[in-house]
Write a protein that holds these residues in place. Structure first.
Motif, PDB file in Angstrom:
ATOM      1  N   ALA A 100      49.588  36.512  30.546  1.00  0.00           N
ATOM      2  CA  ALA A 100      49.238  35.621  31.384  1.00  0.00           C
ATOM      3  C   ALA A 100      50.227  35.172  32.339  1.00  0.00           C
ATOM      4  N   ARG A 101      51.425  34.928  31.984  1.00  0.00           N
ATOM      5  CA  ARG A 101      52.590  34.849  32.814  1.00  0.00           C
ATOM      6  C   ARG A 101      52.880  35.802  33.734  1.00  0.00           C
ATOM      7  N   ASN A 102      52.595  37.147  33.085  1.00  0.00           N
ATOM      8  CA  ASN A 102      53.006  38.303  33.875  1.00  0.00           C
ATOM      9  C   ASN A 102      52.106  38.437  34.700  1.00  0.00           C
ATOM     10  N   ILE A 103      50.511  38.227  34.662  1.00  0.00           N
ATOM     11  CA  ILE A 103      49.645  38.209  35.643  1.00  0.00           C
ATOM     12  C   ILE A 103      49.873  37.207  36.925  1.00  0.00           C
ATOM     13  N   VAL A 104      49.941  36.041  36.574  1.00  0.00           N
ATOM     14  CA  VAL A 104      50.390  34.842  37.412  1.00  0.00           C
ATOM     15  C   VAL A 104      51.683  35.283  38.311  1.00  0.00           C
ATOM     16  N   GLY A 105      52.587  35.570  37.429  1.00  0.00           N
ATOM     17  CA  GLY A 105      53.793  36.023  38.221  1.00  0.00           C
ATOM     18  C   GLY A 105      53.608  37.050  39.254  1.00  0.00           C
ATOM     19  N   GLN A 106      53.061  37.940  39.102  1.00  0.00           N
ATOM     20  CA  GLN A 106      52.555  38.976  39.918  1.00  0.00           C
ATOM     21  C   GLN A 106      51.884  38.388  41.278  1.00  0.00           C
ATOM     22  N   GLN A 107      51.164  37.490  40.915  1.00  0.00           N
ATOM     23  CA  GLN A 107      50.452  36.834  42.249  1.00  0.00           C
ATOM     24  C   GLN A 107      51.224  36.154  42.840  1.00  0.00           C
ATOM     25  N   SER A 108      52.007  35.330  42.200  1.00  0.00           N
ATOM     26  CA  SER A 108      53.178  34.384  42.785  1.00  0.00           C
ATOM     27  C   SER A 108      54.047  35.143  43.585  1.00  0.00           C
ATOM     28  N   ALA A 109      54.455  36.436  43.325  1.00  0.00           N
ATOM     29  CA  ALA A 109      55.380  37.096  44.093  1.00  0.00           C
ATOM     30  C   ALA A 109      54.797  37.547  45.260  1.00  0.00           C
ATOM     31  N   ARG A 110      53.521  37.848  45.217  1.00  0.00           N
ATOM     32  CA  ARG A 110      52.620  38.319  46.486  1.00  0.00           C
ATOM     33  C   ARG A 110      52.707  37.114  47.367  1.00  0.00           C
TER      34      ARG A 110
END
Length: 194
Positions: A62-72
Motif C-alpha cells: 500500500a505504501r508503495n502504491i501511495v508513494g508512486q502516486q505521491s511522486a506524481r
C-alpha cells in the motif's frame, strides 16, 4: 493488478491526465492549471488509499502504491515551481503536500528552495521556522532560520513575533520538562511551588 480502479475509472484517469498535460503544455499556462492538476492527483491518492484500506492490502504494498502516486504530485509541483520560481504560494502548497504525505525530507528541500528563490518573503521564512520548530521539533535549526530571517528582513514585525514565540514556547517546554522530572527551575520562587 489489484483492481483498485474499474476499467471505466482507469480510462477516466488517463483521459483527465492527458487533458491536464495538454493544458500545461500550452504557452502561458497559468499556475491555477498546475494547482488543479495537483489537486486531481491528490484526490486520486485519497481514493486509492481508501480502497487499499477497504481491501486490506498489506502495508508495504500500500505504501508503495501511495508513494508512486505521491511522486506524481511532486512532479506536477516541481514543474510548477520551475515555471513560477517567484511564486511563494506554490512553494507553500508543495510543502503542505509533502507534510501531508509524511515526507519531511522533501518538505525540507522544498523550503530550502523557497528560501533560495524567495528570501524576501515573510511567508516563506515563517513557514520554514514553524515547520522545523513545530513539525520536526528541531529548535536548533528553527533558531538558525529565525536569525537568518531577521538578517534578511530586519524590519519585519512578523518575523520578530515568530522569534519571540519560538523562544517563549521553547522556554515553557523546558520548564515543564524540568517540573515533570522534579528538578528545580532556575529563578522560580519557593512560594510558586507550594
Amino acid at each position: 493488478k489489484l483492481k483498485l480502479l474499474s476499467e471505466a475509472e482507469v480510462r477516466s484517469v488517463v483521459q483527465q491526465r492527458r487533458d491536464h498535460e495538454y493544458a500545461l503544455r500550452r504557452p502561458g499556462a497559468p499556475r491555477s492549471l498546475f494547482l488543479r492538476y495537483a489537486a486531481f492527483e491528490r484526490d486520486l491518492i485519497d481514493l486509492l488509499t481508501a480502497r487499499l484500506v477497504e481491501r486490506k492490502v498489506p502495508d508495504k504494498r500500500a505504501r508503495n502504491i501511495v508513494g508512486q502516486q505521491s511522486a506524481r504530485v511532486n512532479l506536477v509541483y516541481s514543474r510548477a515551481i520551475r515555471k513560477f520560481k517567484g511564486d511563494d504560494q506554490l512553494y507553500l502548497h508543495y510543502v503542505r503536500h509533502c507534510i501531508s504525505a509524511g515526507s519531511r525530507k522533501a518538505a525540507e528541500k522544498v523550503l530550502a528552495k523557497a528560501i533560495a528563490h524567495r528570501g524576501d518573503s515573510e511567508r516563506v521564512w515563517l513557514a520554514a521556522i514553524a515547520f522545523h520548530f513545530d513539525s520536526c521539533g528541531d529548535v536548533k535549526v528553527a533558531r538558525a532560520l529565525a536569525q537568518r530571517a531577521l538578517r534578511a528582513l530586519k524590519t519585519s514585525k512578523l518575523i520578530w513575533k515568530e522569534c519571540f514565540r519560538l523562544e517563549l514556547v521553547y522556554l515553557a517546554k523546558v520548564i515543564a520538562r524540568r517540573l515533570t522530572i522534579g528538578c528545580d527551575v532556575p529563578g522560580e520562587s519557593r512560594a510558586l511551588r507550594s
